[in-house]
Design a protein around this motif. Structure first.
Motif, short mmCIF file in Angstrom:
data_model
loop_
_atom_site.label_atom_id
_atom_site.label_comp_id
_atom_site.label_asym_id
_atom_site.label_seq_id
_atom_site.Cartn_x
_atom_site.Cartn_y
_atom_site.Cartn_z
N ALA A 100 0.84 -1.20 0.00
CA ALA A 100 0.00 0.00 0.00
C ALA A 100 0.87 1.25 0.00
O ALA A 100 0.61 2.20 -0.74
CB ALA A 100 -0.93 -0.01 1.21
N PHE A 104 1.33 3.85 -3.27
CA PHE A 104 1.04 5.26 -3.04
C PHE A 104 2.24 6.11 -3.45
O PHE A 104 2.09 7.15 -4.10
CB PHE A 104 0.71 5.48 -1.57
N ARG A 105 3.43 5.66 -3.10
CA ARG A 105 4.65 6.41 -3.43
C ARG A 105 4.82 6.55 -4.93
O ARG A 105 5.21 7.61 -5.43
CB ARG A 105 5.87 5.69 -2.84
N LEU A 109 -1.72 4.60 -6.65
CA LEU A 109 -2.92 4.82 -5.85
C LEU A 109 -2.96 6.31 -5.50
O LEU A 109 -1.95 6.89 -5.09
CB LEU A 109 -2.90 3.98 -4.57
N ASP A 110 -4.12 6.92 -5.66
CA ASP A 110 -4.27 8.35 -5.42
C ASP A 110 -4.69 8.67 -3.99
O ASP A 110 -4.27 9.69 -3.43
CB ASP A 110 -5.33 8.94 -6.36
N LEU A 111 -5.52 7.83 -3.42
CA LEU A 111 -6.09 8.07 -2.10
C LEU A 111 -6.13 6.74 -1.35
O LEU A 111 -6.70 5.77 -1.85
CB LEU A 111 -7.51 8.63 -2.24
N VAL A 112 -5.50 6.70 -0.19
CA VAL A 112 -5.36 5.42 0.53
C VAL A 112 -5.79 5.59 1.99
O VAL A 112 -5.48 6.59 2.64
CB VAL A 112 -3.92 4.90 0.46
N ALA A 122 4.19 6.71 4.38
CA ALA A 122 3.81 7.12 3.02
C ALA A 122 4.07 8.60 2.80
O ALA A 122 4.55 9.00 1.73
CB ALA A 122 2.33 6.80 2.78
N ARG A 123 3.79 9.45 3.78
CA ARG A 123 4.04 10.88 3.63
C ARG A 123 5.53 11.18 3.50
O ARG A 123 5.93 12.05 2.73
CB ARG A 123 3.46 11.65 4.82
N ALA A 129 2.20 14.73 0.13
CA ALA A 129 0.98 13.98 0.42
C ALA A 129 0.25 14.65 1.58
O ALA A 129 0.87 15.22 2.48
CB ALA A 129 1.32 12.53 0.77
N TRP A 254 -7.43 8.96 5.81
CA TRP A 254 -7.29 8.99 4.36
C TRP A 254 -6.13 9.91 3.99
O TRP A 254 -6.05 11.04 4.49
CB TRP A 254 -8.57 9.51 3.70
N GLY A 257 -2.46 11.66 -2.44
CA GLY A 257 -1.14 11.73 -3.06
C GLY A 257 -0.78 13.11 -3.57
O GLY A 257 -1.66 13.92 -3.90
#
Length: 320
Positions: A100, A104-105, A109-112, A122-123, A129, A254, A257
């Motif tokens: 996931a 995202f990176r 995926l746009d929104l996780v 992820a940020r 993000a 939520w 990205g």
């Protein structure tokens, strides 16, 4: 649908529902008007994406429960969001927590829907993000330690007796199934890695319950919401009992990205926040989404909400 139905998206009584566009667009538009008035920008909900931009938003989630449950849950969210925002929304399942973060990176995926720790990871890997929303319950989330009744342990706030038991966490990067429980164990004087034979990692909250029920492990820890839901369903072996509950912490949210504004328009963050915070328990379609998430409402989320998660993650070597 009562509170016990939260996260029971596989039950016959829960079906994906499409909310009427006029109702949802009004709610999102109201929230957007308030947000854009403050920043001097005015972009209507449903406004066309920039020239050359796609109108399909790809959502994902950490696989913290049974895949069939997740497919039904996020299929419902995709339908609801699509109707509200006039975008094509698709849900893409992932194999594990790390996948996931990786997808995202790379912008696949746009929104996780991330947990606190994976959201921080992820940020850090995708600068720019932006946290969009969290549930009301995520402001004060909890984990529960469970034990095999054969251990003879009864409910207690003392975590030290767990040190001598075969123990399993959930996923290695789960906030509620690993990070925060490890922190609270450490604070109680228990080495979070020092269990006999080393700790196990079940991969999901449902799997943790199953492994303790089978006797593979004598104790484990998981998301309180999943524990409460599965217990209410009668899906927990009576030999698995709750031992302790952790203090509260911030968790799921939520995350949008950094490429989203280019793909969907500069106002996409406000539109999405407006959609989630506009969900109302008084609207049948909205209520279905809220019940599936086990929430009374969604509230805006900020990166600073997860500063403590990042600090603890660094101290335990799970954030670098």
């Amino acid at each position: 649908m009562d509170r016990r139905s939260a996260l029971r998206s596989g039950s016959p009584g829960v079906r994906p529902s499409r909310v009427q566009p006029s109702r949802r667009a009004f709610l999102a538009g109201t929230a957007l008007a308030l947000a854009t008035a403050a920043c001097g920008r005015s972009s209507p909900v449903g406004a066309a994406a920039p020239s050359g931009a796609t109108t399909t938003i790809r959502i994902g989630a950490i696989p913290d429960q049974d895949p069939e449950v997740l497919q039904r849950l996020y299929g419902t969210v995709a339908d609801s969001m699509s109707a509200a925002l006039d975008l094509d929304v698709t849900y893409s399942p992932v194999t594990d927590y790390a996948a996931a973060v990786s997808l995202f990176r790379t912008g696949d995926l746009d929104l996780v829907w991330f947990g606190g720790l994976t959201g921080v990871q992820a940020r850090l890997q995708a600068p720019g993000a932006q946290p969009i929303a969290q549930r009301d319950i995520d402001e004060d989330f909890h984990s529960v330690f469970v034990v095999d009744a054969a251990t003879g342990l009864t409910a207690s706030d003392d975590l030290r007796p767990l040190a001598g038991l075969r123990f399993t966490y959930g996923s290695e990067t789960s906030t509620s199934g690993r990070l925060m429980p490890a922190y609270f164990l450490q604070q109680a004087g228990v080495d979070p890695q020092g269990f006999p034979g080393g700790p196990g990692f079940s991969g999901s909250h449902d799997a943790t319950i199953a492994l303790v029920a089978s006797g593979t492990y004598q104790a484990g820890v998981l998301n309180e919401q999943v524990w409460t839901s599965r217990s209410a369903e009668g899906a927990v072996d009576p030999d698995v009992v709750q031992y302790a509950r952790t203090p509260g912490y911030s968790d799921y949210h939520w995350l949008l990205g950094p490429q989203a504004a280019e793909r969907f328009g500069d106002d996409v963050a406000e539109r999405l926040t407006g959609y989630f915070t506009g969900l109302s328990a008084d609207d049948p379609g909205d209520a279905a989404v809220l019940e599936l998430f086990g929430a009374g409402s969604f509230v805006p989320a900020r990166a600073s909400d997860y500063d403590r998660i990042e600090e603890i993650g660094r101290s335990l070597g799970l954030v670098s």
